[in-house]
Scaffold this motif. Sequence first.
Motif, PDB file in Angstrom:
ATOM      1  N   SER A   9       0.850  -1.193   0.000  1.00 55.70           N
ATOM      2  CA  SER A   9       0.000   0.000   0.000  1.00 55.70           C
ATOM      3  C   SER A   9       0.889   1.247   0.000  1.00 55.70           C
ATOM      4  O   SER A   9       1.796   1.365   0.824  1.00 55.70           O
ATOM      5  N   HIS A  10       0.639   2.144  -0.924  1.00 52.80           N
ATOM      6  CA  HIS A  10       1.379   3.410  -0.987  1.00 52.80           C
ATOM      7  C   HIS A  10       0.388   4.534  -0.669  1.00 52.80           C
ATOM      8  O   HIS A  10      -0.699   4.575  -1.249  1.00 52.80           O
ATOM      9  N   ALA A  11       0.758   5.398   0.256  1.00 55.00           N
ATOM     10  CA  ALA A  11      -0.168   6.456   0.689  1.00 55.00           C
ATOM     11  C   ALA A  11      -0.624   7.291  -0.501  1.00 55.00           C
ATOM     12  O   ALA A  11       0.155   7.546  -1.429  1.00 55.00           O
ATOM     13  N   HIS A  12      -1.878   7.700  -0.440  1.00 58.54           N
ATOM     14  CA  HIS A  12      -2.442   8.533  -1.500  1.00 58.54           C
ATOM     15  C   HIS A  12      -2.821   9.893  -0.928  1.00 58.54           C
ATOM     16  O   HIS A  12      -3.405   9.953   0.144  1.00 58.54           O
ATOM     17  N   PRO A  13      -2.587  10.978  -1.575  1.00 57.80           N
ATOM     18  CA  PRO A  13      -1.830  11.120  -2.812  1.00 57.80           C
ATOM     19  C   PRO A  13      -0.353  11.383  -2.520  1.00 57.80           C
ATOM     20  O   PRO A  13      -0.031  12.294  -1.762  1.00 57.80           O
ATOM     21  N   THR A  14       0.516  10.604  -3.102  1.00 52.42           N
ATOM     22  CA  THR A  14       1.973  10.829  -2.967  1.00 52.42           C
ATOM     23  C   THR A  14       2.641  10.575  -4.320  1.00 52.42           C
ATOM     24  O   THR A  14       2.085   9.886  -5.173  1.00 52.42           O
ATOM     25  N   TYR A  15       3.857  11.096  -4.442  1.00 48.10           N
ATOM     26  CA  TYR A  15       4.656  10.804  -5.642  1.00 48.10           C
ATOM     27  C   TYR A  15       5.030   9.318  -5.652  1.00 48.10           C
ATOM     28  O   TYR A  15       5.244   8.724  -6.707  1.00 48.10           O
ATOM     29  N   ALA A  16       5.079   8.717  -4.441  1.00 44.43           N
ATOM     30  CA  ALA A  16       5.484   7.305  -4.328  1.00 44.43           C
ATOM     31  C   ALA A  16       4.505   6.379  -5.047  1.00 44.43           C
ATOM     32  O   ALA A  16       4.869   5.249  -5.397  1.00 44.43           O
ATOM     33  N   GLU A  17       3.297   6.856  -5.271  1.00 47.40           N
ATOM     34  CA  GLU A  17       2.341   5.994  -5.986  1.00 47.40           C
ATOM     35  C   GLU A  17       2.850   5.634  -7.391  1.00 47.40           C
ATOM     36  O   GLU A  17       2.460   4.604  -7.944  1.00 47.40           O
ATOM     37  N   ALA A  18       3.697   6.489  -7.928  1.00 48.34           N
ATOM     38  CA  ALA A  18       4.255   6.180  -9.259  1.00 48.34           C
ATOM     39  C   ALA A  18       5.139   4.935  -9.206  1.00 48.34           C
ATOM     40  O   ALA A  18       5.262   4.216 -10.198  1.00 48.34           O
ATOM     41  N   VAL A  19       5.736   4.677  -8.037  1.00 51.25           N
ATOM     42  CA  VAL A  19       6.579   3.477  -7.893  1.00 51.25           C
ATOM     43  C   VAL A  19       5.678   2.239  -7.925  1.00 51.25           C
ATOM     44  O   VAL A  19       5.963   1.261  -8.630  1.00 51.25           O
ATOM     45  N   LYS A  20       4.574   2.300  -7.188  1.00 53.11           N
ATOM     46  CA  LYS A  20       3.647   1.174  -7.184  1.00 53.11           C
ATOM     47  C   LYS A  20       3.094   0.931  -8.597  1.00 53.11           C
ATOM     48  O   LYS A  20       3.045  -0.200  -9.073  1.00 53.11           O
ATOM     49  N   GLU A  21       2.727   2.031  -9.245  1.00 59.13           N
ATOM     50  CA  GLU A  21       2.126   1.898 -10.586  1.00 59.13           C
ATOM     51  C   GLU A  21       3.139   1.329 -11.594  1.00 59.13           C
ATOM     52  O   GLU A  21       2.795   0.484 -12.409  1.00 59.13           O
ATOM     53  N   ALA A  22       4.393   1.782 -11.488  1.00 57.51           N
ATOM     54  CA  ALA A  22       5.424   1.248 -12.403  1.00 57.51           C
ATOM     55  C   ALA A  22       5.641  -0.234 -12.112  1.00 57.51           C
ATOM     56  O   ALA A  22       5.850  -1.034 -13.032  1.00 57.51           O
ATOM     57  N   ALA A  23       5.553  -0.610 -10.836  1.00 58.03           N
ATOM     58  CA  ALA A  23       5.721  -2.026 -10.475  1.00 58.03           C
ATOM     59  C   ALA A  23       4.544  -2.842 -11.011  1.00 58.03           C
ATOM     60  O   ALA A  23       4.735  -3.955 -11.513  1.00 58.03           O
ATOM     61  N   LEU A  24       3.344  -2.279 -10.935  1.00 60.11           N
ATOM     62  CA  LEU A  24       2.170  -2.968 -11.515  1.00 60.11           C
ATOM     63  C   LEU A  24       2.364  -3.154 -13.016  1.00 60.11           C
ATOM     64  O   LEU A  24       2.082  -4.211 -13.574  1.00 60.11           O
ATOM     65  N   ALA A  25       2.872  -2.106 -13.645  1.00 55.89           N
ATOM     66  CA  ALA A  25       3.093  -2.175 -15.096  1.00 55.89           C
ATOM     67  C   ALA A  25       4.151  -3.226 -15.436  1.00 55.89           C
ATOM     68  O   ALA A  25       4.024  -3.940 -16.431  1.00 55.89           O
ATOM     69  N   ALA A  26       5.175  -3.320 -14.574  1.00 55.10           N
ATOM     70  CA  ALA A  26       6.227  -4.317 -14.839  1.00 55.10           C
ATOM     71  C   ALA A  26       5.719  -5.726 -14.580  1.00 55.10           C
ATOM     72  O   ALA A  26       6.077  -6.661 -15.296  1.00 55.10           O
TER      73      ALA A  26
END
Length: 468
Positions: A443-460
Amino acid sequence: MSSYDVAIIGSGPGGYVAAIRCAQLGMKTAIIEKYSTLGGTCLNVGCIPSKALLDSSHHYEEAIKHFAEHGIEIPGEVKVNLEKMISRKQAVVDQTTKGIQFLMDKNKIDVFEGVGSFKDATHINITKGKGKPKTIEAKNTIIATGSKPSSLPFIKIDKERIITSTEALKLKEIPKHMMVIGGGVIGLELGQVYKRLGSEVTVIEYMDRIIPTMDAALSKELMKVMKKQKVKFHLSHKVKSVERKGNEITVKADNKKGEEVVFTGDYCLVSVGRRPYTDGLNAEAAGVKIDERGMVEVNDHLQTTAPNIYAIGDVVRGAMLAHKAEEEGSLVAEQLAGQKPHIDYNLIPGVVYTWPEVAAVGKTEEELKEAGVSYKVGQFPMRALGRSRASMDIDGFVKILADSKTDEVLGVHMVGARVADLIAEGVTAMEFRASAEDIARMSHAHPTYAEAVKEAALAATEDRALHI
Ligand code: FAD
Ligand code: NAD
């Protein structure tokens, strides 16, 4: 004669951390520094002052370019007071270097001011100014003498207008046109400072991309953003002369086609790398070998060719970074105490503190291709984040490279707001050998820039980013 378990020559982030760790582990410790302030390049003329100026100039740029959009109106003109900006920077430096003196006192480390020079493998002469040397005895010594700016053989650094980073941190006026030789970390960070303050800035780079050791996607994105900020770039240009006439500097370079290109300006920042510094150390008297590039030769334990003498930081092979020097300082101290520490050099992150920031850890795509590793890529743009739109920091992306069979994260590469801090998540994940799916399921806190890390990991993981 005073006698120590360990003497450390040089008080930069490598040396002072080594000293603290040695003292923590019960060793009688001395540190020798030739300057009157502790902290080395990093605290005095490197990391800290450059970040202080990057922050000040960023505030100014925000005020003149973005405040109005936020609904903040400033009556009258917003002006730069360079003298004040530089003196604030110096106050930050002074406070930080005093902090190191406090830490030395707290840990009962003896501080000697003067140039440390080996008499033999267990004795060091310390000379302050023209005074008589004082000699101390040390069972073990750690060389942490760092680095100095390097130049090109045909350039005469006059420290006034043809300058290195050291002078660029204390200019008395804002250059009209600053020509920057070398589009690496220093050139881009300090180039951006002066661009924000109003200088025209031209970067002349030898390679076909800026920050050439980082993933090529980062070079491309940062150059795109900096071009929007009106920094000019000339890639694949080989500088062949730099000359000063009065206040005018002329830089001549050959472009890819071999044609001569001439640049003129009032300042030229030479930022083509740094060289290890061992002047005055008299290393040979102790049996310490220096290689042909000027680096102290060390084995995997950072031990030099003299068994009781170690070397760390910028003066040995590897990235010239403060946090790399710090890790090596701790490693040597712990080894001396009989422990078995380890550094994974693949997991030393690299950061460029421009805005947007650039940060990376692990392998680049180019390195994976060259090694023949089969990998997959997950990428997510910052502009798709609510957090980025709220702050209007929409440039950049997070890119995660993962092994195509095992899903293990092999590299994390980012451009964007606050990614210098965000890269710690990539380091943590890789240190624990996480898969991209491991990151994607956190879980990545929302809204944060860190959500981009989670999203990139989902994409990978499964090409299933949520917000794009
Ligand atoms: P240094 O910090 O260079 O310290 C060596 C010390 O040894 C110096 O104080 C020197 O005076 C002393 N010394 C040398 N010879 C002797 C002698 N014979 N006797 C006594 N004392 C001696 N790195 C980052 O990780 N992040 C950043 O943001 C960053 N920004 C930077 C910005 C700039 C403009 C520059 C120039 C560098 C930057 N760096 C950054 C790099 C970082 O400063 C170095 O990697 C780091 O300082 C290396 O630490 P060190 O302990 O090996 O050596
Ligand atoms: P650098 O190695 O980062 O960049 C030097 C650049 O100059 C490279 O892009 C290189 O291709 C180019 N170059 C070399 N010769 C050239 C030539 N003849 N003509 C044109 N371009 C040429 O070095 P730097 O920017 O001087 O920084 C020195 C060190 O300090 C780096 O190793 C870096 O790690 C450290 N540093 C780190 C940070 C940070 O971590 N944010 C900030 C500043 C400095």
